[in-house]
Design a protein around this motif. Structure first.
Motif, PDB file in Angstrom:
ATOM      1  N   TYR A   1      54.994  11.155  57.714  1.00  0.00           N
ATOM      2  CA  TYR A   1      53.545  11.035  57.844  1.00  0.00           C
ATOM      3  C   TYR A   1      53.082  11.438  59.234  1.00  0.00           C
ATOM      4  CZ  TYR A   1      53.886   8.504  53.437  1.00  0.00           C
ATOM      5  OH  TYR A   1      54.141   8.153  52.134  1.00  0.00           O
TER       6      TYR A   1
ATOM      7  N   MET B   1      52.982  15.118  59.299  1.00  0.00           N
ATOM      8  CA  MET B   1      51.884  15.578  58.460  1.00  0.00           C
ATOM      9  C   MET B   1      50.556  15.485  59.199  1.00  0.00           C
ATOM     10  SD  MET B   1      50.555  13.927  54.854  1.00  0.00           S
ATOM     11  CE  MET B   1      52.174  14.024  54.095  1.00  0.00           C
TER      12      MET B   1
ATOM     13  N   ALA C   1      47.967  18.400  60.509  1.00  0.00           N
ATOM     14  CA  ALA C   1      46.571  18.407  60.076  1.00  0.00           C
ATOM     15  C   ALA C   1      45.628  18.435  61.270  1.00  0.00           C
ATOM     16  CB  ALA C   1      46.293  17.180  59.205  1.00  0.00           C
TER      17      ALA C   1
ATOM     18  N   ALA D   1      42.732  12.434  57.858  1.00  0.00           N
ATOM     19  CA  ALA D   1      44.010  12.936  57.363  1.00  0.00           C
ATOM     20  C   ALA D   1      44.692  11.930  56.440  1.00  0.00           C
ATOM     21  CB  ALA D   1      44.928  13.273  58.536  1.00  0.00           C
TER      22      ALA D   1
ATOM     23  N   LEU E   1      45.024  13.246  52.717  1.00  0.00           N
ATOM     24  CA  LEU E   1      46.373  13.743  52.480  1.00  0.00           C
ATOM     25  C   LEU E   1      47.313  12.706  51.883  1.00  0.00           C
ATOM     26  CD1 LEU E   1      46.926  15.833  55.745  1.00  0.00           C
ATOM     27  CD2 LEU E   1      46.133  16.617  53.505  1.00  0.00           C
TER      28      LEU E   1
ATOM     29  N   THR F   1      45.706  11.530  47.460  1.00  0.00           N
ATOM     30  CA  THR F   1      46.753  12.227  46.708  1.00  0.00           C
ATOM     31  C   THR F   1      47.574  11.257  45.875  1.00  0.00           C
ATOM     32  OG1 THR F   1      46.911  13.929  48.419  1.00  0.00           O
ATOM     33  CG2 THR F   1      48.765  13.733  46.898  1.00  0.00           C
TER      34      THR F   1
END
Length: 263
Positions: free
Chosen positions: A91, A94, A98, A109, A113, A117
């Motif tokens: 994470y 990620m 982003a 984010a 994300l 999701t």
């Protein structure tokens, strides 16, 4: 209760639950608890469906009981792993990506994300324990009993695989090594196989009713996710880079279904 009414109500409940968790994660700046919510959230929807529907009592109890057994075990394990190992680096990477590419902060984010999701995926995967509780007939029969057996095998397989991995990692002598014993000798992902097995079993229980038969996208999506998307491909890519012996392990060991290793 109609299918549409049940799914609409459950969708609203799930969104509310995820928004609450998102607000909590904004304070902690860590979204790793979403992993355990994947399991607890399915138990939550199974219980919500149980409370709203008037379906066949035996099937309802079987679906809720097995889902709870699976979800509580997995959810507590993931919570323990988070508390023991800290935030998931996936994470962090990620969110860093982003922020660099889109300029998103943590709040945006994490919401788009992660939570936006995971919620729909969770909702679809647990269709068996939602749709399977609607119909008042028929009672649990041979297919339902077979499904319960498959689900129990899956829960046991996943639990043993997780336990073997934890025990292996606790031994300092195994640093940098690949686990190739126990269930991991026969499949590279016994935990994922057990996960999929559990939900195919729950689907078989649900499919004995007419409405539950339409829950097929649930286990199909889960299996595809574990085998082709966020499960095995993500983990194996990282292990290939970190552990020199992993490529040989891949060549000899089944990727998903348990089978005897190649010589």
């Amino acid at each position: 209760m109609s299918v549409i009414a049940l799914l609409e109500t459950n969708a609203i409940l799930l969104v509310a639950l995820f928004l609450l968790l998102w607000l909590i994660c904004l304070e902690t700046r860590d979204v790793t608890p979403i992993d355990s919510m994947w399991a607890f959230g399915m138990v939550f929807l199974a219980a919500a469906s149980f409370a709203q529907t008037g379906g066949e009592p035996g099937r309802k109890a079987l679906l809720l009981g097995l889902c709870t057994l699976w979800g509580v075990r997995l959810g507590l394990y993931l919570l323990w792993r988070w508390r023991s190992h800290g935030a998931d680096l996936r994470y962090k990477r990620m969110f860093a990506k982003a922020k660099e590419s889109k300029g998103w902060g943590f709040a945006t984010a994490s919401l788009l994300l992660v939570f936006a999701t995971q919620a729909p995926l969770l909702f679809v995967v647990c269709l068996p324990v939602q749709l399977g509780q609607i119909d008042a007939a028929p009672p649990v029969g041979i297919l339902g009993v077979a499904g319960a057996a498959v689900a129990l095998v899956g829960i046991a397989f996943e639990s043993i695989g997780d336990w073997q991995l934890v025990r292996f990692r606790r031994n300092p002598a195994n640093a940098g090594k690949v686990l190739m014993t126990g269930l991991w000798r026969y499949t590279r992902h016994p935990n994922y196989f057990g996960d999929a097995c559990t939900w195919w079993g729950l689907y078989l229980i649900a499919a004995e009713s007419g409405t539950g038969l339409w829950a097929l996208p649930g286990p199909a999506l889960l299996t595809w996710t574990l085998m082709k998307w966020s499960g095995a491909p993500t983990i194996e890519g990282r292990l290939r880079r970190k552990k020199p012996g992993y490529a040989d392990y891949v060549r000899r060991t089944s990727g998903f279904l348990p089978w005897w290793p190649k010589p």
